[in-house]
Design a protein around this motif. Structure first.
Motif, PDB file in Angstrom:
ATOM      1  N   LEU A 172       0.137  16.566  -8.056  1.00 48.58           N
ATOM      2  CA  LEU A 172      -0.463  15.634  -7.103  1.00 48.58           C
ATOM      3  C   LEU A 172       0.182  14.257  -7.255  1.00 48.58           C
ATOM      4  N   PRO A 173       0.208  13.466  -6.168  1.00 45.97           N
ATOM      5  CA  PRO A 173       0.771  12.115  -6.238  1.00 45.97           C
ATOM      6  C   PRO A 173      -0.011  11.227  -7.202  1.00 45.97           C
ATOM      7  N   VAL A 174       0.674  10.232  -7.744  1.00 43.78           N
ATOM      8  CA  VAL A 174       0.077   9.241  -8.634  1.00 43.78           C
ATOM      9  C   VAL A 174       0.294   7.872  -7.987  1.00 43.78           C
ATOM     10  N   TYR A 175      -0.753   7.049  -8.002  1.00 46.48           N
ATOM     11  CA  TYR A 175      -0.732   5.734  -7.378  1.00 46.48           C
ATOM     12  C   TYR A 175      -1.072   4.668  -8.412  1.00 46.48           C
ATOM     13  N   VAL A 176      -0.740   3.415  -8.079  1.00 51.65           N
ATOM     14  CA  VAL A 176      -1.184   2.281  -8.891  1.00 51.65           C
ATOM     15  C   VAL A 176      -2.478   1.775  -8.271  1.00 51.65           C
ATOM     16  N   GLY A 177      -3.530   1.692  -9.081  1.00 45.15           N
ATOM     17  CA  GLY A 177      -4.817   1.195  -8.605  1.00 45.15           C
ATOM     18  C   GLY A 177      -4.844  -0.319  -8.534  1.00 45.15           C
ATOM     19  N   PRO A 178      -5.924  -0.888  -8.018  1.00 39.57           N
ATOM     20  CA  PRO A 178      -6.017  -2.336  -7.831  1.00 39.57           C
ATOM     21  C   PRO A 178      -5.999  -3.135  -9.136  1.00 39.57           C
ATOM     22  N   GLY A 232      -4.076  -2.145 -11.717  1.00 40.76           N
ATOM     23  CA  GLY A 232      -2.811  -1.830 -12.372  1.00 40.76           C
ATOM     24  C   GLY A 232      -2.771  -0.492 -13.075  1.00 40.76           C
ATOM     25  N   GLY A 233      -3.907   0.195 -13.144  1.00 39.62           N
ATOM     26  CA  GLY A 233      -3.953   1.509 -13.786  1.00 39.62           C
ATOM     27  C   GLY A 233      -3.469   2.603 -12.853  1.00 39.62           C
ATOM     28  N   LEU A 234      -3.131   3.755 -13.420  1.00 36.08           N
ATOM     29  CA  LEU A 234      -2.698   4.891 -12.627  1.00 36.08           C
ATOM     30  C   LEU A 234      -3.901   5.692 -12.148  1.00 36.08           C
ATOM     31  N   THR A 235      -3.826   6.186 -10.916  1.00 33.58           N
ATOM     32  CA  THR A 235      -4.896   6.980 -10.333  1.00 33.58           C
ATOM     33  C   THR A 235      -4.299   8.024  -9.398  1.00 33.58           C
ATOM     34  N   GLN A 236      -5.045   9.072  -9.148  1.00 33.43           N
ATOM     35  CA  GLN A 236      -4.623  10.065  -8.165  1.00 33.43           C
ATOM     36  C   GLN A 236      -5.542  10.076  -6.952  1.00 33.43           C
ATOM     37  N   THR A 237      -6.456   9.120  -6.889  1.00 35.81           N
ATOM     38  CA  THR A 237      -7.375   9.026  -5.763  1.00 35.81           C
ATOM     39  C   THR A 237      -7.302   7.624  -5.153  1.00 35.81           C
ATOM     40  N   PRO A 238      -6.361   7.412  -4.243  1.00 36.66           N
ATOM     41  CA  PRO A 238      -6.251   6.089  -3.625  1.00 36.66           C
ATOM     42  C   PRO A 238      -7.447   5.817  -2.719  1.00 36.66           C
ATOM     43  N   ASP A 239      -7.875   4.596  -2.667  1.00 38.02           N
ATOM     44  CA  ASP A 239      -9.003   4.194  -1.824  1.00 38.02           C
ATOM     45  C   ASP A 239      -8.471   3.269  -0.739  1.00 38.02           C
ATOM     46  N   ALA A 240      -7.894   3.868   0.296  1.00 36.15           N
ATOM     47  CA  ALA A 240      -7.266   3.083   1.359  1.00 36.15           C
ATOM     48  C   ALA A 240      -8.259   2.188   2.091  1.00 36.15           C
ATOM     49  N   ALA A 241      -9.541   2.530   2.040  1.00 32.78           N
ATOM     50  CA  ALA A 241     -10.549   1.723   2.730  1.00 32.78           C
ATOM     51  C   ALA A 241     -10.760   0.368   2.069  1.00 32.78           C
ATOM     52  N   ALA A 243      -5.812  -3.282  -0.298  1.00 36.27           N
ATOM     53  CA  ALA A 243      -4.974  -3.974   0.685  1.00 36.27           C
ATOM     54  C   ALA A 243      -3.731  -3.144   1.008  1.00 36.27           C
ATOM     55  N   TYR A 244      -3.226  -2.429   0.012  1.00 38.77           N
ATOM     56  CA  TYR A 244      -2.091  -1.535   0.239  1.00 38.77           C
ATOM     57  C   TYR A 244      -2.159  -0.384  -0.756  1.00 38.77           C
ATOM     58  N   VAL A 245      -1.447   0.699  -0.433  1.00 40.49           N
ATOM     59  CA  VAL A 245      -1.367   1.871  -1.306  1.00 40.49           C
ATOM     60  C   VAL A 245       0.095   2.056  -1.680  1.00 40.49           C
ATOM     61  N   ARG A 246       0.359   2.307  -2.972  1.00 34.49           N
ATOM     62  CA  ARG A 246       1.734   2.546  -3.404  1.00 34.49           C
ATOM     63  C   ARG A 246       1.785   3.761  -4.319  1.00 34.49           C
ATOM     64  N   GLN A 247       2.441   4.798  -3.840  1.00 33.88           N
ATOM     65  CA  GLN A 247       2.667   5.972  -4.683  1.00 33.88           C
ATOM     66  C   GLN A 247       3.792   5.636  -5.655  1.00 33.88           C
ATOM     67  N   VAL A 248       3.554   5.924  -6.932  1.00 34.96           N
ATOM     68  CA  VAL A 248       4.561   5.604  -7.947  1.00 34.96           C
ATOM     69  C   VAL A 248       5.167   6.849  -8.577  1.00 34.96           C
ATOM     70  N   GLY A 249       4.677   8.029  -8.189  1.00 37.83           N
ATOM     71  CA  GLY A 249       5.255   9.239  -8.738  1.00 37.83           C
ATOM     72  C   GLY A 249       4.418  10.460  -8.468  1.00 37.83           C
ATOM     73  N   LEU A 304       9.251   5.071  -7.522  1.00 35.27           N
ATOM     74  CA  LEU A 304       8.471   4.105  -6.746  1.00 35.27           C
ATOM     75  C   LEU A 304       8.709   4.243  -5.249  1.00 35.27           C
ATOM     76  N   MET A 305       7.627   4.410  -4.510  1.00 29.74           N
ATOM     77  CA  MET A 305       7.687   4.497  -3.053  1.00 29.74           C
ATOM     78  C   MET A 305       7.374   3.127  -2.451  1.00 29.74           C
ATOM     79  N   THR A 306       7.677   2.963  -1.184  1.00 29.38           N
ATOM     80  CA  THR A 306       7.386   1.729  -0.486  1.00 29.38           C
ATOM     81  C   THR A 306       5.878   1.579  -0.314  1.00 29.38           C
ATOM     82  N   PRO A 307       5.325   0.400  -0.612  1.00 32.84           N
ATOM     83  CA  PRO A 307       3.879   0.191  -0.407  1.00 32.84           C
ATOM     84  C   PRO A 307       3.513   0.328   1.077  1.00 32.84           C
TER      85      PRO A 307
END
Length: 76
Positions: free
Chosen positions: A31-37, A39-48, A51-57, A69-72
């Motif tokens: 599953l994708p991994v994101y940076v949370g608000p 700075g920690g790693l998470t697999q459940t982004p909260d787009a709501a 301000a932005y979502v960035r997949q990091v791996g 690193l993907m584009t935010p």
């Protein structure tokens, strides 16, 4: 480690691509991994509420991430 802190005047290693391994992670493989608000790693982004979502791996295992690193993406 994800929990290291650098002191002023000391070098910091930043991983922008490659494999990160940390036994304290509890990831779901493939599953994708994101940076949370905070700075920690998470697999459940909260787009709501972010301000932005960035997949990091992608999780390779419960404790390993292939960092690429993907584009935010602006969410609002």
């Amino acid at each position: 480690t994800l929990h290291a802190v650098s002191l002023p005047g000391h070098d910091v290693e930043v991983l922008t691509q490659g494999v990160l391994e940390d036994d304290s992670l509890t990831l779901i493989p493939l599953l994708p991994v994101y940076v949370g608000p905070t700075g920690g790693l998470t697999q459940t982004p909260d787009a709501a509420s972010w301000a932005y979502v960035r997949q990091v791996g992608i999780a390779l295992s419960t404790s390993r991430v292939m960092v690429d690193l993907m584009t935010p993406i602006l969410t609002s």
